[in-house]
Design a protein around this motif. Structure first.
Motif, mmCIF file in Angstrom:
data_model
loop_
_atom_site.group_PDB
_atom_site.id
_atom_site.type_symbol
_atom_site.label_atom_id
_atom_site.label_comp_id
_atom_site.label_asym_id
_atom_site.label_seq_id
_atom_site.Cartn_x
_atom_site.Cartn_y
_atom_site.Cartn_z
ATOM 1 N N LEU A 210 -40.151 5.044 -53.601
ATOM 2 C CA LEU A 210 -40.061 4.641 -55.007
ATOM 3 C C LEU A 210 -40.570 5.720 -55.964
ATOM 4 O O LEU A 210 -40.448 5.559 -57.186
ATOM 5 N N GLN A 211 -41.142 6.806 -55.420
ATOM 6 C CA GLN A 211 -41.753 7.821 -56.277
ATOM 7 C C GLN A 211 -40.780 8.337 -57.343
ATOM 8 O O GLN A 211 -41.140 8.472 -58.511
ATOM 9 N N VAL A 212 -39.555 8.637 -56.921
ATOM 10 C CA VAL A 212 -38.600 9.226 -57.869
ATOM 11 C C VAL A 212 -38.008 8.183 -58.806
ATOM 12 O O VAL A 212 -37.337 8.537 -59.790
ATOM 13 N N GLN A 213 -38.239 6.902 -58.521
ATOM 14 C CA GLN A 213 -37.661 5.849 -59.359
ATOM 15 C C GLN A 213 -38.591 5.394 -60.476
ATOM 16 O O GLN A 213 -38.148 4.725 -61.415
ATOM 17 N N VAL A 214 -39.881 5.721 -60.365
ATOM 18 C CA VAL A 214 -40.854 5.251 -61.354
ATOM 19 C C VAL A 214 -40.516 5.828 -62.726
ATOM 20 O O VAL A 214 -40.378 7.045 -62.889
ATOM 21 N N ARG A 215 -40.369 4.964 -63.695
ATOM 22 C CA ARG A 215 -40.017 5.380 -65.050
ATOM 23 C C ARG A 215 -40.481 4.319 -66.037
ATOM 24 O O ARG A 215 -40.816 3.191 -65.658
ATOM 25 N N ASP A 216 -40.507 4.672 -67.292
ATOM 26 C CA ASP A 216 -40.922 3.757 -68.347
ATOM 27 C C ASP A 216 -39.775 2.796 -68.641
ATOM 28 O O ASP A 216 -38.705 3.228 -69.099
ATOM 29 N N LEU A 217 -39.965 1.521 -68.380
ATOM 30 C CA LEU A 217 -38.886 0.555 -68.622
ATOM 31 C C LEU A 217 -39.445 -0.830 -68.867
ATOM 32 O O LEU A 217 -40.586 -1.138 -68.529
ATOM 33 N N ILE A 218 -38.611 -1.666 -69.464
ATOM 34 C CA ILE A 218 -38.931 -3.070 -69.699
ATOM 35 C C ILE A 218 -37.717 -3.892 -69.284
ATOM 36 O O ILE A 218 -36.586 -3.549 -69.635
ATOM 37 N N VAL A 219 -37.945 -4.962 -68.541
ATOM 38 C CA VAL A 219 -36.866 -5.871 -68.161
ATOM 39 C C VAL A 219 -37.078 -7.190 -68.894
ATOM 40 O O VAL A 219 -38.133 -7.829 -68.757
ATOM 41 N N PHE A 220 -36.096 -7.567 -69.693
ATOM 42 C CA PHE A 220 -36.167 -8.805 -70.466
ATOM 43 C C PHE A 220 -35.346 -9.899 -69.788
ATOM 44 O O PHE A 220 -34.149 -9.719 -69.527
#
Length: 278
Positions: A210-220
């Motif tokens: 998951l290291q390369v997938q970590v990013r700033d996001l929000i799921v509504f």
């Protein structure tokens, strides 16, 4: 009557008949053209009526409130070409922008904004119906929480939790010691007071896949993802270079799954991280 006079009379009579015939032909042609023009006008009018009827039918069948759509159209008619050029051009641009935005949303794809779009962030937070799940990168959100937009965003989340909606946030840490970042300590403390569920995740504890997938996001509402791409000029104080609204079902599911997996490995703040709630 002499032959010459008779011939002149006959010639004059023939001329009058020819002129009369020509005039009749002209009148008939004008009448025919007039009828054709009238037919075209009637057909155009009916075509416009049919199109207007069809559009109104679509508005009534839409999931959107009919009165809101008709209000938009009615208010748009108040702007005329006689308005100041800058107003006219600006309104035209905003209508096109809104139209393109609705088209992209309706097609269930991705809408992109260069920079940060505060209207999207606040609007989605205020209108979420069930849940808000956020992954917050320290580099991206470092200065967010004390800013004007950050305070409005927090207030919208506070209202969401008060109304029974679930709000969760994972703070991804570049340093394992939260005490090294007083701003982060304060953000965690304040958000927990607002009934926002907060967990901390050291980057070193992120599972390798998951290291390369970590990013700033929000799921509504597990339905729409709000993703931001940071600048790379200064990783310690990155800014948002691009914001995306993602509605593609498979992509949203990936974002929701990423949040769940990170939530499982993240830890709850303790007294060493954040002062206890009072």
């Amino acid at each position: 009557m002499s032959g010459a006079v008779r011939a002149a009379t006959d010639s004059s009579s023939a001329t009058r008949k020819a002129l009369t015939k020509k005039r009749l032909a002209t009148v008939e042609a004008l009448e025919s053209e007039g009828m054709a023009d009238m037919k075209r006008l009637v057909e155009d009018a009916f075509s416009q009526i049919n199109e207007a009827t069809e559009l109104f039918g679509l508005i009534e069948a839409s999931a959107l409130q009919t009165d809101l759509v008709t209000q938009l159209v009615r208010n748009s008619t108040q702007i005329s070409p006689n308005s100041p050029p800058i107003v006219y051009r600006f309104v035209q641009a905003k209508i096109k922008e809104t139209s393109d935005f609705l088209k992209q949303l309706a097609e269930g794809g991705t809408v992109t904004c260069y920079g940060e779009d505060r209207d999207w962030l606040l609007g989605l937070t205020r209108n979420a119906t069930t849940s808000i799940d956020a992954i917050s990168l320290a580099a991206v959100d470092h200065d967010l929480w004390q800013s004007e937009i950050g305070q409005r965003y927090l207030d919208a989340q506070r209202r969401a939790t008060r109304d029974g909606r679930r709000v969760r946030r994972i703070f991804v840490l570049d340093s394992a010691d939260v005490a090294d970042d007083p701003g982060l300590q304060r953000a965690c403390y304040e958000q927990r007071r607002m009934q926002i569920e907060v967990r901390l995740l050291d980057r070193g504890d992120v599972p390798p896949p998951l290291q390369v997938q970590v990013r700033d996001l929000i799921v509504f509402d597990d339905t729409l993802a709000y993703e931001t791409t940071p600048t790379t000029v200064d990783p310690r104080h990155a800014q948002t270079s691009e914001t995306r609204l993602v509605l593609t079902d498979s992509r949203v599911k990936e974002c929701a799954q990423l949040f769940r997996e990170l939530w499982e490995v993240a830890r709850e703040p303790d007294e060493r991280d954040v002062p206890p709630l009072r």
